[in-house]
Design an enzyme around this catalytic site. Structure first.
Site, PDB file in Angstrom:
ATOM      1  N   ASN A 167       1.294   1.122   5.989  1.00 16.29           N
ATOM      2  CA  ASN A 167       2.086   0.410   5.006  1.00 16.29           C
ATOM      3  C   ASN A 167       3.094  -0.441   5.753  1.00 16.29           C
ATOM      4  OD1 ASN A 167       4.707   1.325   2.645  1.00 16.29           O
ATOM      5  ND2 ASN A 167       3.451  -0.495   2.701  1.00 16.29           N
ATOM      6  N   GLY A 168       3.083  -1.747   5.498  1.00 12.00           N
ATOM      7  CA  GLY A 168       4.022  -2.634   6.158  1.00 12.00           C
ATOM      8  C   GLY A 168       3.327  -3.893   6.621  1.00 12.00           C
TER       9      GLY A 168
ATOM     10  N   TYR B 225      12.321  -2.048  -7.306  1.00 13.80           N
ATOM     11  CA  TYR B 225      11.041  -2.193  -7.991  1.00 13.80           C
ATOM     12  C   TYR B 225       9.905  -1.347  -7.438  1.00 13.80           C
ATOM     13  CZ  TYR B 225       6.795  -4.475  -9.773  1.00 13.80           C
ATOM     14  OH  TYR B 225       5.589  -4.717 -10.362  1.00 13.80           O
TER      15      TYR B 225
ATOM     16  N   CYS C 216       0.816  -1.210   0.000  1.00 16.83           N
ATOM     17  CA  CYS C 216       0.000   0.000   0.000  1.00 16.83           C
ATOM     18  C   CYS C 216       0.844   1.251   0.000  1.00 16.83           C
ATOM     19  CB  CYS C 216      -0.938   0.014   1.195  1.00 16.83           C
ATOM     20  SG  CYS C 216      -0.088   0.012   2.760  1.00 16.83           S
TER      21      CYS C 216
ATOM     22  N   GLY D 105      -0.454  -0.126  -4.873  1.00 14.70           N
ATOM     23  CA  GLY D 105      -1.608  -0.958  -4.567  1.00 14.70           C
ATOM     24  C   GLY D 105      -2.780  -0.593  -5.445  1.00 14.70           C
TER      25      GLY D 105
END
Length: 497
Positions: A129-130, A270, A28, A54
């Protein structure tokens, strides 16, 4: 007490399998803004810039001084947050947002963030996020104390820890909560008075601070600042908590003896957008240097360097420049492919890669080709890309991968297969080269990756990044995994942030 007015889409996105997708997915992106009259619209724009992090769901919560308002939808930001009627419902001068890629359990509305809860002292919304690696363990303990969970998201663990904390102020309860978490998190949260941002002590996931005409912004990447015209101020530091109110911004460092940063190196490979600045480094420049390192480590006589678009393009440019070999677009990507729109019969599934990529025969025919891609996960796409290039008449096909072999699963907020499905964990280099049918295959070394990111060669004593997907060296405890007898599938049952 402020009330939450909630409008959610009920469209069922469904689950779809994309066999041609052979990349990791970050879970995300997060965004928050405090002190701007167009907070809802700006948050939607910020999420649009973070769409690469996301694509399954997105949500926004705003606050107008009296009430919280939320919009949570399955699908792309542009499909749900470009309607004036939707933005008009997000009242107020502060908002937080989240765009998400779902994993185990699929994309369902109860897991769409930001999550919201009413506490005794008011409402609290949070986006994450994580991945919290002790979430399941904490949830079992919380349930025994009476907590009732409404989602399968590890993020909800934080809400219950804040709610049950015996500390007096909200910030003290928030800090008490995050001190109990393990793993990786970059958080933005909002109450009726505050915008809060936090990073885990290792800084695995990114979070930056920006300024837009005096309004503070917290977000995952600088590209989200660019889209709204905000000024980049700085990175939120590992282990830092920032509290933004009408009185300004306060920085707290609640973790004693903070260890060395272990930022996720795959952000450079990436995840991050090429135009973002991550940890004071331009991602595009790092990816070009990765390609140059790869050319020096694994040279090969060839006629043309061809990227596997789009993620392999910057590294392919760097490879071509360092090797003195022409660069060209021998594979063209269709940017308008989304979900599978026809029944995945065996014959159609076999052609699936051509929905996204098509060979440019004029560039490839009769040539010795160097294909450059960012990674190989399952190997399915690489095999189909190589077959497609050979069918277009390539005389030789050499594959160069702009990262080390991916041998281990990620437990820090990235959708990865279990280790047994990672092809580099099952095959050596020669076996893998035969499997994807290339004349030669080479991966960037871990030291080459570190050099490209501007760091010395990796040492086991003090690695500068989280590189567990390449090395198996996990920088935190994996409590849930250990309690499930090391079974990675059981430890990934939670919906990660």
């Amino acid at each position: 007490m402020p009330r939450l007015y909630d409008s959610v889409s009920s469209a069922d996105a469904g689950a779809y399998a994309d066999e041609a997708d052979d990349h990791f997915h970050d879970e995300c992106g997060v965004f928050g803004i405090f002190g701007h009259d167009d907070a809802g619209a700006l948050t939607a724009l910020g999420l649009h810039a973070l769409q690469h992090r996301g694509q399954e769901a997105a949500g926004i919560v705003s606050y107008d001084g009296a009430q919280f308002f939320t919009e949570r939808h399955i699908g792309l930001v542009g499909d749900n947050f470009t309607k004036p009627s939707v933005i008009a419902r997000l009242h107020g001068n502060r908002a937080i947002g989240h765009t998400r890629y779902s994993t185990t359990g699929g994309a369902v509305l109860r897991n769409v963030q930001p999550l919201f809860a009413e506490f005794a002292g008011g409402g609290f919304a949070v986006a994450h996020n994580g991945n919290i690696t002790n979430a399941r363990t904490m949830q079992r303990a919380l349930r025994k104390r009476g907590s009732i969970f409404q989602s399968t998201s590890d993020t909800e663990t934080l809400i219950h820890l804040v709610a049950t904390s015996d500390r007096s102020s909200f910030i003290e309860r928030f800090i008490d909560a995050i001190r109990q978490l393990e793993g990786a998190y970059a958080l933005v949260g909002m109450t009726d008075k505050k915008l809060v941002g936090a990073r885990d002590p290792l800084g695995v996931r990114p979070l930056v601070l920006g300024d837009l005409d005096g309004a503070y912004v917290l977000t995952s990447e600088t590209c989200a600042l660019d889209i709204i015209g905000a000024r980049f101020v700085r990175d939120i530091e590992p282990g830092e908590v920032v509290v933004i109110t009408n009185d300004g911004i306060e920085s707290l460092h609640p973790f004693a003896n903070t260890p060395s940063s272990r930022f996720c190196v795959f952000e450079y490979v990436y995840f991050a957008r090429p135009d973002s600045i991550v940890a004071n480094k331009n991602v595009y420049d790092v990816r070009k240097r990765i390609g140059a390192e790869l050319a020096r480590e694994a040279p090969v006589p060839a006629d043309v360097v061809v990227p596997v678009p789009d993620s392999g393009t910057p590294a392919a440019i760097g490879f071509a420049e360092a090797a003195g070999i022409p660069f060209d677009l021998g594979i063209i990507r269709n940017h308008y492919v989304g979900r599978t729109f026809i029944q995945p019969t065996d014959s159609i599934r076999h052609m699936g890669v051509k929905l996204k990529h098509n060979a440019n025969r004029q560039i490839l025919e009769g040539k010795r080709i160097v294909l450059v891609d960012d990674s190989i996960v399952r190997g399915t796409t690489s095999l189909k890309i190589v077959e497609m290039v050979r069918e277009a008449g390539a005389a030789e096909v050499h594959m160069r991968i702009a990262s080390p072999p991916t041998t281990d699963s990620c437990f820090y907020g990235v959708d990865t297969p279990e280790k047994s499905k990672l092809i580099a964990a099952r095959m050596n280099l020669e076996e893998l080269a035969r499997y994807i049918k290339v004349d030669s295959l080479a991966f960037l070394t871990i030291d080459g990756l570190y050099r490209a990111a501007g760091e010395p060669a990796r040492t086991n004593e003090n690695p500068q990044f989280c590189d567990a997907c390449f090395t198996g060296d996990y920088p935190t405890r994996l409590t849930d995994r250990a309690e499930n007898n090391g079974d990675p599938q059981l430890s990934l049952l939670a919906e990660v942030g």
